[in-house]
Scaffold this motif. Sequence first.
Motif, PDB file in Angstrom:
ATOM      1  N   SER A  98       0.620  -0.894   0.043  1.00  0.00           N
ATOM      2  CA  SER A  98      -0.039  -0.170   0.026  1.00  0.00           C
ATOM      3  C   SER A  98       0.868   1.235   0.107  1.00  0.00           C
ATOM      4  CB  SER A  98      -0.923   0.013   1.088  1.00  0.00           C
ATOM      5  OG  SER A  98      -0.053   0.261   2.357  1.00  0.00           O
ATOM      6  N   PHE A  99       0.236   2.625  -0.187  1.00  0.00           N
ATOM      7  CA  PHE A  99       1.331   3.702  -0.187  1.00  0.00           C
ATOM      8  C   PHE A  99       1.619   4.020   1.264  1.00  0.00           C
ATOM      9  CE2 PHE A  99      -0.979   4.157  -4.298  1.00  0.00           C
ATOM     10  CZ  PHE A  99       0.199   4.260  -5.174  1.00  0.00           C
ATOM     11  N   ASP A 100       0.755   3.350   2.307  1.00  0.00           N
ATOM     12  CA  ASP A 100       1.343   3.765   3.482  1.00  0.00           C
ATOM     13  C   ASP A 100       2.871   2.861   3.793  1.00  0.00           C
ATOM     14  OD1 ASP A 100      -0.530   5.295   4.356  1.00  0.00           O
ATOM     15  OD2 ASP A 100      -1.973   4.023   5.253  1.00  0.00           O
ATOM     16  N   THR A 101       2.517   1.689   3.400  1.00  0.00           N
ATOM     17  CA  THR A 101       3.655   0.767   3.632  1.00  0.00           C
ATOM     18  C   THR A 101       4.990   1.164   3.005  1.00  0.00           C
ATOM     19  OG1 THR A 101       3.091  -0.890   1.867  1.00  0.00           O
ATOM     20  CG2 THR A 101       2.336  -1.211   4.217  1.00  0.00           C
ATOM     21  N   LEU A 102       4.749   1.819   1.540  1.00  0.00           N
ATOM     22  CA  LEU A 102       5.564   2.235   0.785  1.00  0.00           C
ATOM     23  C   LEU A 102       6.433   3.663   1.586  1.00  0.00           C
ATOM     24  CD1 LEU A 102       7.354   2.149  -1.978  1.00  0.00           C
ATOM     25  CD2 LEU A 102       5.535   3.751  -2.835  1.00  0.00           C
ATOM     26  N   SER A 103       5.619   4.418   1.889  1.00  0.00           N
ATOM     27  CA  SER A 103       5.804   5.587   2.746  1.00  0.00           C
ATOM     28  C   SER A 103       7.167   5.156   3.868  1.00  0.00           C
ATOM     29  CB  SER A 103       4.845   6.392   3.228  1.00  0.00           C
ATOM     30  OG  SER A 103       4.206   6.924   2.040  1.00  0.00           O
ATOM     31  N   LYS A 155       8.729   2.623   3.986  1.00  0.00           N
ATOM     32  CA  LYS A 155      10.202   2.173   3.512  1.00  0.00           C
ATOM     33  C   LYS A 155      10.990   3.168   3.173  1.00  0.00           C
ATOM     34  CE  LYS A 155       8.771  -2.437   2.079  1.00  0.00           C
ATOM     35  NZ  LYS A 155       8.671  -3.480   1.241  1.00  0.00           N
ATOM     36  N   ILE A 156      10.132   4.277   2.544  1.00  0.00           N
ATOM     37  CA  ILE A 156      11.063   5.457   1.866  1.00  0.00           C
ATOM     38  C   ILE A 156      11.727   6.255   3.060  1.00  0.00           C
ATOM     39  CG2 ILE A 156      10.868   7.637   0.992  1.00  0.00           C
ATOM     40  CD1 ILE A 156       8.524   6.614  -0.918  1.00  0.00           C
ATOM     41  N   ASP A 157      10.972   6.166   4.224  1.00  0.00           N
ATOM     42  CA  ASP A 157      11.554   6.857   5.379  1.00  0.00           C
ATOM     43  C   ASP A 157      12.649   6.223   5.880  1.00  0.00           C
ATOM     44  OD1 ASP A 157       9.527   8.782   5.490  1.00  0.00           O
ATOM     45  OD2 ASP A 157       8.208   7.737   6.771  1.00  0.00           O
ATOM     46  N   GLY A 158      12.885   4.818   5.810  1.00  0.00           N
ATOM     47  CA  GLY A 158      13.765   3.810   6.121  1.00  0.00           C
ATOM     48  C   GLY A 158      15.133   4.308   5.186  1.00  0.00           C
ATOM     49  N   LEU A 159      14.752   4.478   3.950  1.00  0.00           N
ATOM     50  CA  LEU A 159      15.730   4.732   2.911  1.00  0.00           C
ATOM     51  C   LEU A 159      16.426   6.144   3.301  1.00  0.00           C
ATOM     52  CD1 LEU A 159      17.293   4.100   0.188  1.00  0.00           C
ATOM     53  CD2 LEU A 159      15.127   5.164  -0.825  1.00  0.00           C
ATOM     54  N   ALA A 160      15.655   7.148   3.579  1.00  0.00           N
ATOM     55  CA  ALA A 160      15.950   8.389   4.040  1.00  0.00           C
ATOM     56  C   ALA A 160      17.144   8.389   5.119  1.00  0.00           C
ATOM     57  CB  ALA A 160      15.010   9.195   4.464  1.00  0.00           C
ATOM     58  N   LEU A 161      17.065   7.472   5.960  1.00  0.00           N
ATOM     59  CA  LEU A 161      18.263   7.109   6.930  1.00  0.00           C
ATOM     60  C   LEU A 161      19.564   7.010   6.248  1.00  0.00           C
ATOM     61  CD1 LEU A 161      16.163   5.170   9.723  1.00  0.00           C
ATOM     62  CD2 LEU A 161      16.582   7.756   9.519  1.00  0.00           C
ATOM     63  N   LYS A 162      19.428   6.184   5.280  1.00  0.00           N
ATOM     64  CA  LYS A 162      20.798   6.057   4.536  1.00  0.00           C
ATOM     65  C   LYS A 162      21.240   7.110   3.816  1.00  0.00           C
ATOM     66  CE  LYS A 162      20.131   1.115   3.420  1.00  0.00           C
ATOM     67  NZ  LYS A 162      19.974   0.036   2.193  1.00  0.00           N
ATOM     68  N   LEU A 163      20.238   8.076   3.370  1.00  0.00           N
ATOM     69  CA  LEU A 163      20.793   9.227   2.866  1.00  0.00           C
ATOM     70  C   LEU A 163      21.565  10.241   4.085  1.00  0.00           C
ATOM     71  CD1 LEU A 163      21.066  10.660   0.120  1.00  0.00           C
ATOM     72  CD2 LEU A 163      18.884  11.681   0.652  1.00  0.00           C
ATOM     73  N   ASN A 164      20.853  10.132   5.059  1.00  0.00           N
ATOM     74  CA  ASN A 164      21.219  10.867   6.291  1.00  0.00           C
ATOM     75  C   ASN A 164      22.707  10.609   6.682  1.00  0.00           C
ATOM     76  OD1 ASN A 164      18.910  12.132   6.302  1.00  0.00           O
ATOM     77  ND2 ASN A 164      18.028  11.001   7.850  1.00  0.00           N
ATOM     78  N   ALA A 165      23.042   9.372   6.657  1.00  0.00           N
ATOM     79  CA  ALA A 165      24.241   8.890   7.013  1.00  0.00           C
ATOM     80  C   ALA A 165      25.476   9.385   5.830  1.00  0.00           C
ATOM     81  CB  ALA A 165      24.412   7.218   6.920  1.00  0.00           C
ATOM     82  N   TYR A 166      25.034   9.361   4.475  1.00  0.00           N
ATOM     83  CA  TYR A 166      25.882   9.915   3.248  1.00  0.00           C
ATOM     84  C   TYR A 166      26.075  11.396   3.586  1.00  0.00           C
ATOM     85  CZ  TYR A 166      27.157  11.083  -1.338  1.00  0.00           C
ATOM     86  OH  TYR A 166      27.559  11.617  -2.475  1.00  0.00           O
ATOM     87  N   GLU A 167      24.899  12.163   4.015  1.00  0.00           N
ATOM     88  CA  GLU A 167      25.317  13.523   4.185  1.00  0.00           C
ATOM     89  C   GLU A 167      26.052  13.681   5.417  1.00  0.00           C
ATOM     90  OE1 GLU A 167      21.996  17.198   4.510  1.00  0.00           O
ATOM     91  OE2 GLU A 167      21.603  15.193   5.939  1.00  0.00           O
ATOM     92  N   LEU A 168      25.984  13.094   6.347  1.00  0.00           N
ATOM     93  CA  LEU A 168      26.917  13.214   7.477  1.00  0.00           C
ATOM     94  C   LEU A 168      28.146  12.924   7.240  1.00  0.00           C
ATOM     95  CD1 LEU A 168      26.896  14.063  10.644  1.00  0.00           C
ATOM     96  CD2 LEU A 168      26.782  11.585  11.134  1.00  0.00           C
ATOM     97  N   PHE A 169      28.674  11.894   6.474  1.00  0.00           N
ATOM     98  CA  PHE A 169      29.949  11.544   6.065  1.00  0.00           C
ATOM     99  C   PHE A 169      30.472  12.646   5.258  1.00  0.00           C
ATOM    100  CE2 PHE A 169      32.899   9.731   2.820  1.00  0.00           C
ATOM    101  CZ  PHE A 169      33.646   9.270   3.757  1.00  0.00           C
ATOM    102  N   VAL A 170      29.752  13.401   3.971  1.00  0.00           N
ATOM    103  CA  VAL A 170      30.088  14.158   3.099  1.00  0.00           C
ATOM    104  C   VAL A 170      30.441  15.590   4.211  1.00  0.00           C
ATOM    105  CG1 VAL A 170      29.613  15.929   1.516  1.00  0.00           C
ATOM    106  CG2 VAL A 170      28.988  13.316   1.303  1.00  0.00           C
ATOM    107  N   LEU A 171      29.633  16.004   4.962  1.00  0.00           N
ATOM    108  CA  LEU A 171      29.617  17.294   5.851  1.00  0.00           C
ATOM    109  C   LEU A 171      30.766  16.931   6.899  1.00  0.00           C
ATOM    110  CD1 LEU A 171      26.042  18.093   6.443  1.00  0.00           C
ATOM    111  CD2 LEU A 171      27.933  18.955   4.449  1.00  0.00           C
ATOM    112  N   GLN A 172      30.997  16.070   7.361  1.00  0.00           N
ATOM    113  CA  GLN A 172      32.147  16.019   8.560  1.00  0.00           C
ATOM    114  C   GLN A 172      33.240  15.858   8.017  1.00  0.00           C
ATOM    115  OE1 GLN A 172      30.876  12.878  11.250  1.00  0.00           O
ATOM    116  NE2 GLN A 172      29.591  14.376  12.506  1.00  0.00           N
TER     117      GLN A 172
END
Length: 476
Positions: free
Chosen positions: A231-236, A238-255
């Motif tokens: 459903s679009f709820d379950t997809l959302s 999973k997208i939130d979970g994927l965003a955590l990986k992007l946050n890790a990438y962002e932290l790595f680049v900035l630090q």
Amino acid sequence: MEEEQYNGELTFKKVWEKIKLSGVRIIVYALIGLIVAAGVMGICNIFVSKSQYETSITYYYSGVEEGKDPWGGQMSIVENIRSSAIVSNALTKCGYDEEVVDKLVSPVLKNLSVIPSTSNETLSADGSVVSANYNYRIILAQSSAIDKNINSRNEYSTIVGAITQEYINEFKSEFSIATNLINVENIADGSALNTIQNLFELKQKVNSLAAEASNWSAKVGNFISSSENESFDTLSAKIDGLALKLNAYELFVLQNALDSNGESEYITLSLSRYTKEIESAKASVEALQKAFESNTSIIDPSLQGGTVIIKDTTLIQEQLVSAIAKLEAAQNILGTWEGYQASYEKYGSDFTGLDAEKRAELYNSAVAMANEFINGYNDLLDTYQGMIKDYNEGYSINSLVRVTSGAKQTNTSSLTKMTFIIILAVVIILAVIIAMIVTSKKGQMKIKKLSTKKEEVEESDKIMIEVEAENQDKTE
């Protein structure tokens, strides 16, 4: 009281006596009058009746009874079907050239009507409608203005059928799900990677995917894709979970303040760009607020060449809401770039102090983290696109509205049932009056009794006897 004392006056008793005396004549005159009137009205009905051609569509979703669209907004079904765009597109698909289409659009719209009705109603104990089928008849009436631009009246059915199908297609298209998001290619070589630019673009993509999934979740409710089992709820989620990986990438680049491929310059350019966007958005908001408060026409100074905003408070309000949204979006993005600048100012000296090998190692790590995110994003996007396909091609969208009756010809007449009843009543009254007048002059009409064959023979024999007797007397 005795009515006879009113000599010379017309009393109820006298009228009744006249009616009884005229009874036979009234019946005869009434029958003749009704036969003549029915014939005349039948002939008139042929001349005043008009052919019409119609289809029927039925809606099958909750809320249509309140004038709502499938996603909860308001819509006008009649106006949508009778739109010039729908009619024009339908006529074009019927094969008429552009010149004929231009001539037909206006008369077709003038003679096109949409009539709502309900069927299969289920009522509650208090008489309110619990459920029903909500139908709309789409009717195209015959018209001389249409006749002169088509080859035969058979084309009326084609036209009204095309209008119906064009509306159905537009309706399904409007309430189908769509996306412009595309898959992202993996990073093969990090030697020229601008990590800040890459980070910002990936954040825009995941934010867009999250916003779309949330939007469809609100609109299509409990839809579950048969092929993806999502459903679009379950997809959302999973997208939130994927965003955590992007946050890790962002932290790595900035630090690590990776800055071998123009990252600092890109931050500076982005700060300048969004600062200008904010200034432009603020000017637009201020101008629109002023126009809304004073209810006057304005020229929006933030737009190239200036755009005149007409004196319409509703339109100005819509423009104002849009301008405020743009301003807030630009301010949020500027805040992101200011955060990036602060990190690079803080950790930039650490990166510049590293040797080339260590810098390359950091870039390789950044590429690996980015590709991990990209793979996850592409997987979710594939799932999302599969869900869209299931919704648009499956039961969900196709069950919203259907054509329940193909094009057929019917006739309509200005002579209604009430008109017929009134005319027939007048004929009967006139028959009574005329019969009474004739009776008063000629006397009562009597129906002669037809004699039987035996009586006819006896009467004939009697006459013959009388004739023979008379002849005998003459002879003597």
